[in-house]
Each structure stands twice: as C-alpha cells, then as structure tokens.
Design a protein around this motif. Structure first.
Motif, PDB file in Angstrom:
ATOM      1  N   MET A 282      14.976  55.372  19.427  1.00 13.86           N
ATOM      2  CA  MET A 282      13.663  55.008  18.553  1.00 13.86           C
ATOM      3  C   MET A 282      13.705  55.224  17.256  1.00 13.86           C
ATOM      4  O   MET A 282      13.286  54.054  16.421  1.00 13.86           O
ATOM      5  CB  MET A 282      12.425  55.891  19.181  1.00 13.86           C
ATOM      6  N   LEU A 283      14.517  56.042  16.773  1.00 17.92           N
ATOM      7  CA  LEU A 283      14.570  56.288  15.326  1.00 17.92           C
ATOM      8  C   LEU A 283      15.706  55.182  14.672  1.00 17.92           C
ATOM      9  O   LEU A 283      15.411  54.951  13.590  1.00 17.92           O
ATOM     10  CB  LEU A 283      15.368  57.904  15.047  1.00 17.92           C
ATOM     11  N   LEU A 284      16.657  55.118  15.682  1.00 17.94           N
ATOM     12  CA  LEU A 284      17.453  54.038  15.245  1.00 17.94           C
ATOM     13  C   LEU A 284      16.785  52.534  15.078  1.00 17.94           C
ATOM     14  O   LEU A 284      17.032  51.850  13.965  1.00 17.94           O
ATOM     15  CB  LEU A 284      18.532  53.902  16.265  1.00 17.94           C
ATOM     16  N   ALA A 285      15.764  52.065  15.940  1.00 22.74           N
ATOM     17  CA  ALA A 285      15.138  51.119  15.787  1.00 22.74           C
ATOM     18  C   ALA A 285      14.229  51.105  14.842  1.00 22.74           C
ATOM     19  O   ALA A 285      13.718  50.025  14.270  1.00 22.74           O
ATOM     20  CB  ALA A 285      14.106  51.023  17.222  1.00 22.74           C
ATOM     21  N   TYR A 286      13.690  51.930  14.023  1.00 23.75           N
ATOM     22  CA  TYR A 286      13.246  51.897  12.747  1.00 23.75           C
ATOM     23  C   TYR A 286      13.904  51.299  11.642  1.00 23.75           C
ATOM     24  O   TYR A 286      13.424  50.953  10.698  1.00 23.75           O
ATOM     25  CB  TYR A 286      12.418  53.422  12.347  1.00 23.75           C
ATOM     26  N   ASP A 287      15.361  51.503  11.987  1.00 22.21           N
ATOM     27  CA  ASP A 287      16.203  51.001  10.899  1.00 22.21           C
ATOM     28  C   ASP A 287      16.136  51.479   9.406  1.00 22.21           C
ATOM     29  O   ASP A 287      16.520  50.698   8.486  1.00 22.21           O
ATOM     30  CB  ASP A 287      15.922  49.198  10.818  1.00 22.21           C
ATOM     31  N   GLY A 288      15.868  52.951   9.500  1.00 19.91           N
ATOM     32  CA  GLY A 288      16.046  53.453   8.146  1.00 19.91           C
ATOM     33  C   GLY A 288      17.543  53.613   8.002  1.00 19.91           C
ATOM     34  O   GLY A 288      18.338  53.312   8.744  1.00 19.91           O
ATOM     35  N   ASP A 289      17.816  54.225   6.630  1.00 18.51           N
ATOM     36  CA  ASP A 289      19.188  54.379   6.123  1.00 18.51           C
ATOM     37  C   ASP A 289      19.908  55.646   6.629  1.00 18.51           C
ATOM     38  O   ASP A 289      20.909  55.953   7.002  1.00 18.51           O
ATOM     39  CB  ASP A 289      19.243  54.177   4.922  1.00 18.51           C
ATOM     40  N   LEU A 290      18.750  56.587   6.656  1.00 17.71           N
ATOM     41  CA  LEU A 290      19.122  57.968   6.887  1.00 17.71           C
ATOM     42  C   LEU A 290      18.426  58.658   8.129  1.00 17.71           C
ATOM     43  O   LEU A 290      17.262  58.570   8.224  1.00 17.71           O
ATOM     44  CB  LEU A 290      18.783  58.870   5.590  1.00 17.71           C
ATOM     45  N   ILE A 291      19.187  59.095   9.110  1.00 10.47           N
ATOM     46  CA  ILE A 291      18.494  59.599  10.229  1.00 10.47           C
ATOM     47  C   ILE A 291      18.830  61.020  10.190  1.00 10.47           C
ATOM     48  O   ILE A 291      20.070  61.731  10.163  1.00 10.47           O
ATOM     49  CB  ILE A 291      19.170  59.036  11.656  1.00 10.47           C
ATOM     50  N   MET A 292      17.590  61.771  10.479  1.00  8.34           N
ATOM     51  CA  MET A 292      17.598  63.212  10.478  1.00  8.34           C
ATOM     52  C   MET A 292      17.233  64.063  11.872  1.00  8.34           C
ATOM     53  O   MET A 292      16.030  63.544  12.176  1.00  8.34           O
ATOM     54  CB  MET A 292      16.871  63.668   9.264  1.00  8.34           C
ATOM     55  N   LEU A 293      18.001  64.562  12.296  1.00  7.86           N
ATOM     56  CA  LEU A 293      17.842  65.392  13.605  1.00  7.86           C
ATOM     57  C   LEU A 293      17.884  66.609  13.555  1.00  7.86           C
ATOM     58  O   LEU A 293      18.653  67.396  13.090  1.00  7.86           O
ATOM     59  CB  LEU A 293      18.898  64.802  14.648  1.00  7.86           C
TER      60      LEU A 293
END
Ligand SMILES: Nc1ncnc2c1ncn2[C@@H]1O[C@H](COP(=O)(O)OP(=O)(O)OP(=O)(O)O)[C@@H](O)[C@H]1O
Ligand SMILES: [Mg+2]
Length: 250
Positions: A160-171
């Motif tokens: 889902m985070l990837l689907a938002y298509d931001g440049d930076l993913i923080m987990l």
C-alpha cells in the motif's frame, strides 16, 4: 534526498534527540538500528511532520520540510509505516490496495467503480496485479484482511505504501512479531522496493537476521545521536556498538 541537520527534541525536561544529523541518498536502502528508547521512532516522527523538532532542520528534495504538517510531508513524497499495522481488517486485500490507488486513477477511469477497476487492470499485468504479486497475496486477493497471517498484513501495508508512489518509504520495525521465514521474506520485499521500483528506503529494525539479509547501509543510534554509519561488516566489530547493541538484545 533527505537530510536531517542537528535535530534536538525534548519531552518536558528530557532531551531525547541531541543534535542528530542524518543523510539519506536517493535510491539507497538504509537501516537505523539502536537500543530501545534511543529515539528512533521520535526521529521518524520528526522526519514525517508528526512531531516538531525543538531545534534543527529537515530538508527533503531540496525543500525545508521542518515545519510542514504530516499530510503535506506525505504529499511531498514520504510514505511511512508505523509500528502498529495500518491496514483495514474488515476490507479485502484488493480493497485495501484500492485505497492508495484510487487517488491515482486518471480522469478516464473516474466515472464509475467498474471504470476505476478497468483502469487499474489495464496495463500488461495491471498495477493491482503487480502489487498483489509483490506482497505475495495474489491467491488471497478477495480474502478479508482480518483472516491474514501477521506477516501477510505487514506485506500488504508495504505494498500500500508503494502504491502511494512516494519517493521515500519509511518503515518502523516491519518485522516485529514475525517468524524467521517471514523476516527473510520481508528483507527481500524491502530490497525489491529499491531494485524494481527505484525507491529510497529508510527502515528501523531490531532484528539482526533482517539486517544481515537486507545487507544495506546501517545507521547506528545511541542515546539520541547517530554514532556510526557503514555496512554490517564495518560496524559489527566496533567496541562501542557491540557493547551497546549488537552484543545485547540483538
Ligand atoms: N510523546 C512523548 N512524551 C514523552 N516522552 C516520549 C514521547 N515519545 C517518546 N518519548 C520518550 O523518548 C525516548 C525515545 O523514544 P522512541 O520511541 O523514539 O524510542 P525508539 O528508539 O523508537 O524505541 P523502540 O526501539 O522501543 O521502539 C523514550 O525514552 C520515550 O519514553
Ligand atoms: Mg520505536
């Protein structure tokens, strides 16, 4: 892509972050490690606008985001996973994935629900199919999320985070509560965010088997500061790091 400069954060009289600085390069995978309570989640909260720093600046893609509220930071392209799962248990896997995708359907697909679905499935495999494949839930696409295993919910949320298509993913601790095989699979999934989707990743982790499997740049935090950076090989024999962290709960 991201730079935190001399961040100070106090809660009441207690200083949690002591002038912390951190740089994250575009297209890289980075893992923050450090003992419980050293300020990792507080740092994440400041980077994403969920908390305000008392001192210092946060620069993201050449823009000063230090004082931006969280919704605006998200719009700038930072997608963040919290320590607690952020999926909708009563909805199906596909319905969960539709939430971030729905906002990105072009005008053509906006007229009806079937139009939206057509648009989503339109590409060779379809964006939805691709995301289902990424989180390993193709066979469970129409299952309710509450019936999924713990690890599956976490993978769904990453998709889902990837689907938002931001440049930076923080987990924040994506493998908390996972079995060893689930942890290994999570490391593979996080790596794919970079290799297949070109994302920049910043992850907080305690689990050393995850850190080993991910094989990325590590940022070691101790008592509110970044004290070391480097590969696992470079830092794992460092006496201060070993004493404070690697030799302990890890
Ligand atoms: N809102 C708050 N008010 C007061 N103190 C807080 C608040 N949030 C965090 N703290 C304190 O700040 C310190 C750092 O907490 P933080 O959650 O950032 O640590 P962490 O490194 O993420 O720990 P963990 O590994 O357990 O998740 C802790 O001592 C915590 O009790
Ligand atoms: Mg934390």
């Amino acid at each position: 892509m991201l730079e935190a400069r001399s961040i100070v954060k106090r809660f009441g009289g207690i200083t949690v972050l002591h002038g912390l600085s951190l740089t994250v390069q575009r297209g890289t995978v980075n893992c923050i490690i450090g003992p419980n309570g050293c300020g990792k989640t507080t740092l994440f909260n400041i980077l994403t606008g969920n908390l305000r720093a008392d001192e210092g600046e946060v620069i993201f893609k050449d823009t000063d985001i230090t004082k931006m509220p969280a919704y605006q930071v998200a719009r700038m392209g930072i997608s963040r996973k919290f320590q607690i799962p952020g999926v909708y248990p009563e909805l199906t896997v596909v319905e969960n994935l539709m939430i971030p995708l729905a906002g990105q359907v072009g005008q053509a697909g906006k007229s009806s629900k079937s139009g939206i679905l057509q648009t989503l499935f339109a590409r060779p495999t379809g964006r939805l199919g691709e995301l289902l494949n990424l989180c390993g839930l193709t066979e469970k696409a129409t299952d309710k999320v509450e019936t999924l295993a713990h690890g599956e919910k976490q993978w769904l949320e990453i998709a889902m985070l990837l689907a938002y298509d931001g440049d930076l993913i923080m987990l924040d601790e994506p493998t908390a509560g996972m079995s060893v095989p689930e942890t290994q699979k999570t490391a593979e999934l996080v790596r794919r965010l970079q290799t297949e989707y070109g994302k920049t990743v910043l992850v907080i982790e305690h689990d050393m088997s995850f850190v080993r499997a991910l094989d990325c740049r590590l940022v070691v935090m101790l008592r509110g500061r970044v004290v070391r950076e480097g590969t696992l090989d470079e830092i794992q024999n460092d006496p201060e790091v070993v004493a404070a962290y690697l030799g302990g709960s890890a």
